[in-house]
Design a protein around this motif. Structure first.
Motif, PDB file in Angstrom:
ATOM      1  N   ARG A  38       0.836  -1.187   0.000  1.00 57.48           N
ATOM      2  CA  ARG A  38       0.000   0.000   0.000  1.00 57.48           C
ATOM      3  C   ARG A  38       0.874   1.242   0.000  1.00 57.48           C
ATOM      4  O   ARG A  38       2.012   1.215   0.476  1.00 57.48           O
ATOM      5  N   GLN A  39       0.298   2.319  -0.526  1.00 59.98           N
ATOM      6  CA  GLN A  39       1.005   3.596  -0.562  1.00 59.98           C
ATOM      7  C   GLN A  39       0.037   4.714  -0.214  1.00 59.98           C
ATOM      8  O   GLN A  39      -0.930   4.958  -0.949  1.00 59.98           O
ATOM      9  N   ALA A  40       0.309   5.358   0.916  1.00 58.39           N
ATOM     10  CA  ALA A  40      -0.492   6.497   1.343  1.00 58.39           C
ATOM     11  C   ALA A  40       0.112   7.768   0.750  1.00 58.39           C
ATOM     12  O   ALA A  40       1.300   7.797   0.421  1.00 58.39           O
ATOM     13  N   PRO A  41      -0.683   8.824   0.638  1.00 59.20           N
ATOM     14  CA  PRO A  41      -0.170  10.079   0.070  1.00 59.20           C
ATOM     15  C   PRO A  41       1.056  10.578   0.817  1.00 59.20           C
ATOM     16  O   PRO A  41       1.051  10.644   2.061  1.00 59.20           O
ATOM     17  N   LYS A  43       3.828   9.126   1.277  1.00 60.65           N
ATOM     18  CA  LYS A  43       4.605   8.083   1.958  1.00 60.65           C
ATOM     19  C   LYS A  43       5.127   7.072   0.942  1.00 60.65           C
ATOM     20  O   LYS A  43       4.632   6.973  -0.180  1.00 60.65           O
ATOM     21  N   GLN A  44       6.129   6.327   1.385  1.00 64.25           N
ATOM     22  CA  GLN A  44       6.672   5.274   0.528  1.00 64.25           C
ATOM     23  C   GLN A  44       5.733   4.071   0.504  1.00 64.25           C
ATOM     24  O   GLN A  44       4.966   3.845   1.441  1.00 64.25           O
ATOM     25  N   ARG A  45       5.811   3.317  -0.592  1.00 59.65           N
ATOM     26  CA  ARG A  45       5.035   2.089  -0.682  1.00 59.65           C
ATOM     27  C   ARG A  45       5.567   1.096   0.349  1.00 59.65           C
ATOM     28  O   ARG A  45       6.788   0.928   0.489  1.00 59.65           O
ATOM     29  N   ALA A  91      -5.090   4.273   1.765  1.00 55.39           N
ATOM     30  CA  ALA A  91      -3.962   4.187   0.824  1.00 55.39           C
ATOM     31  C   ALA A  91      -4.453   3.579  -0.484  1.00 55.39           C
ATOM     32  O   ALA A  91      -5.577   3.074  -0.563  1.00 55.39           O
ATOM     33  N   VAL A  92      -3.582   3.610  -1.482  1.00 50.43           N
ATOM     34  CA  VAL A  92      -3.800   2.807  -2.678  1.00 50.43           C
ATOM     35  C   VAL A  92      -3.134   1.454  -2.421  1.00 50.43           C
ATOM     36  O   VAL A  92      -1.959   1.401  -2.018  1.00 50.43           O
TER      37      VAL A  92
END
Length: 121
Positions: A38-41, A43-45, A91-92
């Protein structure tokens, strides 16, 4: 060509649940380990969960006891059951799979396009 397609993301209230799916399609021989990231705005994946071909699973500490990764090898599909969701889970979410396309080739990592998960009241 191999494709990984995620589905199941959306908007959910804190404490709610979602189930993500990742279906692999195309020409390939087998799938190796599979993972959810996951990757939040801003932030690193990060790696969220990992599952081997034998279905041994590991998790990042922040989701232990709340998320469950599983796979259906007959359907070439990966799942992530997410319970008791928190705003910080927003997150994505991406799936990743190691793919063997032929007997004589090595495993190659493929990524899905991502699905948005938003946890908010």
């Amino acid at each position: 060509q191999v494709q990984l397609v995620e589905s199941g993301g959306g908007l959910v209230q804190p404490g709610g649940s979602l189930r993500l799916s990742c279906a692999a399609s195309g020409r390939f021989l087998s799938l190796g380990k599979m993972e959810w990231y996951r990757q939040a705005p801003g932030k690193q994946r990060e790696l969220v969960a990992h599952i081997t071909t034998g279905s041994t699973a590991t998790y990042v500490d922040s989701v232990k006891g709340r998320f469950t990764i599983s796979r259906d090898n007959a359907k070439n599909t990966l799942y992530l059951q997410m319970n008791n969701l928190k705003p910080e889970d927003t997150a994505v979410y991406y799936c990743k799979a190691d793919v063997r396309q032929a007997l004589i080739t090595s495993l190659v990592p493929y990524w899905g396009q991502g699905t948005q998960v938003t946890v908010s009241s």
